[in-house]
Design a protein around this motif. Sequence first.
Motif, PDB file in Angstrom:
ATOM      1  N   TYR A 135       0.464  -1.358  -0.045  1.00  0.00           N
ATOM      2  CA  TYR A 135      -0.050  -0.124  -0.130  1.00  0.00           C
ATOM      3  C   TYR A 135       0.708   1.402   0.103  1.00  0.00           C
ATOM      4  O   TYR A 135       0.856   2.538  -0.659  1.00  0.00           O
ATOM      5  N   LEU A 139       1.285   3.752  -3.886  1.00  0.00           N
ATOM      6  CA  LEU A 139       0.832   4.819  -3.272  1.00  0.00           C
ATOM      7  C   LEU A 139       1.308   5.872  -2.990  1.00  0.00           C
ATOM      8  O   LEU A 139       1.614   7.098  -3.999  1.00  0.00           O
ATOM      9  N   ASP A 140       2.237   5.863  -2.224  1.00  0.00           N
ATOM     10  CA  ASP A 140       2.892   6.514  -1.231  1.00  0.00           C
ATOM     11  C   ASP A 140       4.280   7.198  -2.072  1.00  0.00           C
ATOM     12  O   ASP A 140       4.732   8.570  -2.425  1.00  0.00           O
ATOM     13  N   CYS A 142       5.204   6.053  -5.397  1.00  0.00           N
ATOM     14  CA  CYS A 142       5.807   5.257  -7.275  1.00  0.00           C
ATOM     15  C   CYS A 142       3.869   5.887  -7.001  1.00  0.00           C
ATOM     16  O   CYS A 142       4.194   6.919  -8.814  1.00  0.00           O
ATOM     17  N   ARG A 143       2.528   6.403  -6.555  1.00  0.00           N
ATOM     18  CA  ARG A 143       1.790   7.619  -6.937  1.00  0.00           C
ATOM     19  C   ARG A 143       1.845   7.456  -7.973  1.00  0.00           C
ATOM     20  O   ARG A 143       1.789   8.153  -9.237  1.00  0.00           O
ATOM     21  N   PRO A 144       1.204   5.792  -8.328  1.00  0.00           N
ATOM     22  CA  PRO A 144       0.802   6.049  -9.869  1.00  0.00           C
ATOM     23  C   PRO A 144      -0.853   6.693 -10.872  1.00  0.00           C
ATOM     24  O   PRO A 144      -2.161   6.440 -10.086  1.00  0.00           O
ATOM     25  N   GLN A 145      -0.511   6.539 -11.610  1.00  0.00           N
ATOM     26  CA  GLN A 145      -1.944   7.807 -12.501  1.00  0.00           C
ATOM     27  C   GLN A 145      -2.728   6.533 -13.236  1.00  0.00           C
ATOM     28  O   GLN A 145      -2.508   5.633 -13.842  1.00  0.00           O
ATOM     29  N   LYS A 170      -6.132   1.432  -9.001  1.00  0.00           N
ATOM     30  CA  LYS A 170      -6.265   2.839  -9.325  1.00  0.00           C
ATOM     31  C   LYS A 170      -6.033   3.601 -10.612  1.00  0.00           C
ATOM     32  O   LYS A 170      -5.540   3.784 -11.375  1.00  0.00           O
ATOM     33  N   CYS A 172      -4.615   1.483 -13.618  1.00  0.00           N
ATOM     34  CA  CYS A 172      -3.267   1.593 -13.929  1.00  0.00           C
ATOM     35  C   CYS A 172      -3.002  -0.254 -14.572  1.00  0.00           C
ATOM     36  O   CYS A 172      -4.206  -1.428 -14.586  1.00  0.00           O
ATOM     37  N   VAL A 219       5.894   2.299 -13.553  1.00  0.00           N
ATOM     38  CA  VAL A 219       6.134   2.693 -12.582  1.00  0.00           C
ATOM     39  C   VAL A 219       6.708   1.066 -12.342  1.00  0.00           C
ATOM     40  O   VAL A 219       6.727  -0.028 -12.663  1.00  0.00           O
ATOM     41  N   ARG A 241       8.663   6.024 -11.952  1.00  0.00           N
ATOM     42  CA  ARG A 241       8.588   6.121 -10.657  1.00  0.00           C
ATOM     43  C   ARG A 241       9.220   4.565  -9.616  1.00  0.00           C
ATOM     44  O   ARG A 241       8.554   4.069 -10.571  1.00  0.00           O
ATOM     45  N   TYR A 281       5.819   4.319   8.142  1.00  0.00           N
ATOM     46  CA  TYR A 281       5.174   4.830   8.016  1.00  0.00           C
ATOM     47  C   TYR A 281       3.824   4.146   8.496  1.00  0.00           C
ATOM     48  O   TYR A 281       2.815   4.166   9.084  1.00  0.00           O
TER      49      TYR A 281
END
Length: 335
Positions: A135, A139-140, A142-145, A170, A172, A219, A241, A281
């Motif tokens: 998680y 998400l933190d 690589c911030r996938p779009q 997400k 992808c 990513v 990333r 985290y």
Amino acid sequence: MEGVNHQIILAARPAGMPKESDFELIESPMPRLRPGEVLVRTLYLSVDPYMRGRMRQNGSYARAVELGEVMVGGIVGQVVESNDPRLECSDVVEGMLGWQEYAAAPTKTLRRINASTAPISTSLYVLGMPGLTAYFGLLDICRPQPGETVVVSGAAGAVGSIVGQIAKIKRCRAIGIAGTDEKIQFITEELGFDSGFNYKSVQDYHAKLKELCPTGIDVYFDNVGGQVTDAVMAQINTRARIAVCGQISHYNSDSIDSGPRCFSQLLTKQAKAEGFLVFQYADRYEEGLRQLSTWLREGRLKYREDIMEGLENAPKAFIRMLQGKNIGKQLVKVG
Ligand SMILES: NC(=O)c1ccc[n+]([C@@H]2O[C@H](COP(=O)([O-])OP(=O)(O)OC[C@H]3O[C@@H](n4cnc5c(N)ncnc54)[C@H](OP(=O)(O)O)[C@@H]3O)[C@@H](O)[C@H]2O)c1
């Protein structure tokens, strides 16, 4: 509580792949409780790649397990005696209590598990350390779009199996790399990855990645390092990333690897690679667990456990995981 305890201790520091003789099953007295402590009976224990580093004298970011000491590790178990009003007998808890049948631990070091949310073993997988690693790492870091291509190595294991599914959530494309055809079938047919390949049977990683990632790689979630990572790095896109989560291809090796070096690629692609440890985290675990539980409840996260029975088989389970024989999370059922 009266009776004897059973523990697995480190008997020898392994050279290369660990052997069962590097461990020993011993009997010991039942632990005595101090104020604020509870006695926990292990129900499941987790075997994880980081334990290989802890078996070296100076090989890990964390303290080495001493010879004769109980092997380190996460467990989920039941409170059977309590010296603290915050936990009652029969409560289920998760904590770093090691490879043993019973352990005494201060309440503040334990996480109480709600057994009605999901099977308790998931607190060592999708609702535990591996799930949180997937998680936060994905998400933190690589911030996938939506629409981006995410590649994950070690794709059919505890962390990798969750990474690809979060990538799909997400929106992808998720491409997994793993070591058997059965694993590729698992991640594509059961978990919903778009595609993947078996790095042990495919000869030309570059050609395969080109075929599976025609628009390049945005990513990369790296669980393995080595030649697989070299090939992925050669095909990253501008502003890619990379989460450096694990380097398991080196864990049994004592020599320093001198593979292709990727800094020029990072430079020209203006890409970012960042290593992380899930513990950084810790103050956001609650957020991560809440989201993972929701996705699990909604059926958007699937998981498979690979369970071996018996504390005495923990070394076997650990070795088979390092050998890549596990599909999904390797666990040991103790109680
Ligand atoms: N940064 C953190 O905080 C953090 C936290 C948890 C885990 N990790 C790392 O994440 C990675 C995955 O951990 P996990 O718990 O999910 O384990 P896992 O994937 O469930 O099990 C380990 C897998 O590694 C693969 N493997 C073994 N030797 C390999 C090699 N030489 N080359 C490539 N793959 C190899 C095997 O699968 P194949 O059949 O595919 O080879 C094996 O099934 C590890 O590197 C671990 O150290 C990091």
